[in-house]
Design a protein around this motif. Structure first.
Motif, PDB file in Angstrom:
ATOM      1  N   ASN A   1       0.861  -1.187   0.000  1.00 27.93           N
ATOM      2  CA  ASN A   1       0.000   0.000   0.000  1.00 27.93           C
ATOM      3  C   ASN A   1       0.897   1.237   0.000  1.00 27.93           C
ATOM      4  O   ASN A   1       1.377   1.684   1.039  1.00 27.93           O
ATOM      5  CB  ASN A   1      -0.901  -0.010   1.233  1.00 27.93           C
ATOM      6  N   LEU A   2       1.154   1.769  -1.202  1.00 23.28           N
ATOM      7  CA  LEU A   2       2.078   2.879  -1.349  1.00 23.28           C
ATOM      8  C   LEU A   2       1.365   4.125  -1.875  1.00 23.28           C
ATOM      9  O   LEU A   2       0.465   4.022  -2.701  1.00 23.28           O
ATOM     10  CB  LEU A   2       3.212   2.518  -2.324  1.00 23.28           C
ATOM     11  N   MET A   3       1.802   5.282  -1.393  1.00 22.71           N
ATOM     12  CA  MET A   3       1.383   6.564  -1.948  1.00 22.71           C
ATOM     13  C   MET A   3       2.642   7.315  -2.340  1.00 22.71           C
ATOM     14  O   MET A   3       3.626   7.308  -1.598  1.00 22.71           O
ATOM     15  CB  MET A   3       0.580   7.378  -0.934  1.00 22.71           C
ATOM     16  N   VAL A   4       2.628   7.961  -3.489  1.00 20.23           N
ATOM     17  CA  VAL A   4       3.820   8.653  -3.991  1.00 20.23           C
ATOM     18  C   VAL A   4       3.567  10.153  -4.070  1.00 20.23           C
ATOM     19  O   VAL A   4       2.576  10.588  -4.652  1.00 20.23           O
ATOM     20  CB  VAL A   4       4.229   8.112  -5.378  1.00 20.23           C
ATOM     21  N   PHE A   5       4.472  10.925  -3.468  1.00 15.95           N
ATOM     22  CA  PHE A   5       4.441  12.389  -3.542  1.00 15.95           C
ATOM     23  C   PHE A   5       5.773  12.872  -4.102  1.00 15.95           C
ATOM     24  O   PHE A   5       6.801  12.233  -3.896  1.00 15.95           O
ATOM     25  CB  PHE A   5       4.208  13.004  -2.162  1.00 15.95           C
ATOM     26  N   SER A   6       5.763  14.015  -4.773  1.00  8.16           N
ATOM     27  CA  SER A   6       6.961  14.484  -5.464  1.00  8.16           C
ATOM     28  C   SER A   6       7.793  15.467  -4.660  1.00  8.16           C
ATOM     29  O   SER A   6       8.751  16.025  -5.173  1.00  8.16           O
ATOM     30  CB  SER A   6       6.578  15.126  -6.804  1.00  8.16           C
ATOM     31  N   SER A   7       7.458  15.692  -3.392  1.00  2.61           N
ATOM     32  CA  SER A   7       8.279  16.584  -2.572  1.00  2.61           C
ATOM     33  C   SER A   7       8.248  16.122  -1.124  1.00  2.61           C
ATOM     34  O   SER A   7       7.282  15.505  -0.660  1.00  2.61           O
ATOM     35  CB  SER A   7       7.796  18.036  -2.653  1.00  2.61           C
ATOM     36  N   THR A   8       9.324  16.435  -0.413  1.00  7.60           N
ATOM     37  CA  THR A   8       9.429  16.068   1.000  1.00  7.60           C
ATOM     38  C   THR A   8       8.380  16.791   1.830  1.00  7.60           C
ATOM     39  O   THR A   8       7.790  16.214   2.748  1.00  7.60           O
ATOM     40  CB  THR A   8      10.838  16.407   1.527  1.00  7.60           C
TER      41      THR A   8
END
Length: 297
Positions: free
Chosen positions: A218-225
């Motif tokens: 179960n992964l969620m990906v965001f492009s910034s810290t």
């Protein structure tokens, strides 16, 4: 030719003749004339344009890539010539991966500007993979990256700062309520909030999964810290982040470190360069980065 390259690059990046004219402080007809002359000199069209858009064609993609490199090399030549005056000055183009670029680099640059006000830094924040590509293409003078890059004879890489990576969650997460040994099965079932592929932080996350023997699905990906931190605070899941990036949140009790055997995981921040010729401004920045690393070490 130098001005033609700069006009061409501006039109491509602004995707508009009028916006390019505004950026370059020129009239739109003058910009159009530069592009027509440039295309005429090369003997082919570089842009597909309508009333709604301006786009690169195949020939334009080739020219744009090399134009960026040529302009970067030209600027570096000018800066090296300026160094003959023995002054630390000129434009300094810096690329950094997100963690260092967002939480440390601004302070290093502020200190540099106090000592050398005639240095004019420009900063690009991207993931590690992209920064390495820009350095190799001579589009930036220096890269500051986290994690590893493919070995490349054109790039010089030097570690200067150790970074500790920790698993963090909100105070409402069940794992932060556990005062005993963390159940790795429960950790695996958590929603993991990660950076995109090509990021040094994502690379560290994948290595932690291997070290702990877990395979979260179960992964969620965001492009910034920053967006990852907000997601963790909101209770969307857990993440692996640099201690540098979460100092304020830990201090204000907005999130908590989950203590797991085998952690924290350490990695290095590294300096990468591609040119053997370094301006005085670049040499001074490298000195200050190493000095920062020694103080933190």
């Amino acid at each position: 030719m130098d001005q033609q390259l700069r006009v061409f690059i501006s039109v491509v990046e602004k995707q508009s003749f009028s916006r390019a004219a505004e950026e370059l402080h020129m009239t739109q007809p003058a910009v159009s004339q530069y592009i027509r002359t440039f295309e005429g000199n090369l003997g082919m069209k570089l842009l597909d344009r309508t009333n709604k858009y301006v786009r690169l064609n195949k020939a334009g993609e080739i020219v744009y890539h090399h134009a960026k490199e040529i302009v970067g090399l030209y600027a570096r030549m000018e800066n090296l010539l300026m160094d003959l005056t023995n002054k630390v000055s000129g434009v300094l183009s810096i690329g950094s991966s997100y963690t260092f670029g967002e939480y440390v680099l601004p302070h290093v640059i502020a200190n540099m500007k106090k000592s050398y006000p005639e240095v004019h830094p420009s900063v690009t924040i991207e993931n590690t993979e992209k920064i390495a590509e820009l350095v190799k293409g001579h589009q930036i003078d220096i890269g500051i990256i986290e994690g590893n890059i493919k070995e490349d004879s054109q790039l010089e890489k030097e570690d200067f700062l150790e970074d500790r990576m920790v698993i963090v969650a909100s105070f409402n997460n069940s794992l932060t309520q556990n005062k005993g040994t963390i159940d790795l099965g429960e950790l695996e079932r958590q929603t993991w909030i990660l950076r995109e592929e090509g990021s040094g932080t994502r690379e560290a996350g994948e290595k932690i999964f291997q070290r702990l023997g877990i395979r979260p699905t179960n992964l969620m990906v965001f492009s910034s810290t920053q967006s990852i931190k907000e997601a963790v605070i909101a209770g969307l899941g857990v993440s692996l982040l640099s201690e540098i990036a979460v100092q304020k949140e830990l201090l204000h009790n907005n999130m908590k470190i989950i203590e797991v055997e085998g952690l924290p995981y350490t990695r290095n921040f590294s300096i990468i360069t591609a040119s053997p010729y370094q301006t005085k401004a670049l040499q001074e920045l490298i000195r200050m980065l190493k000095e920062y690393g020694l103080k933190r070490g």
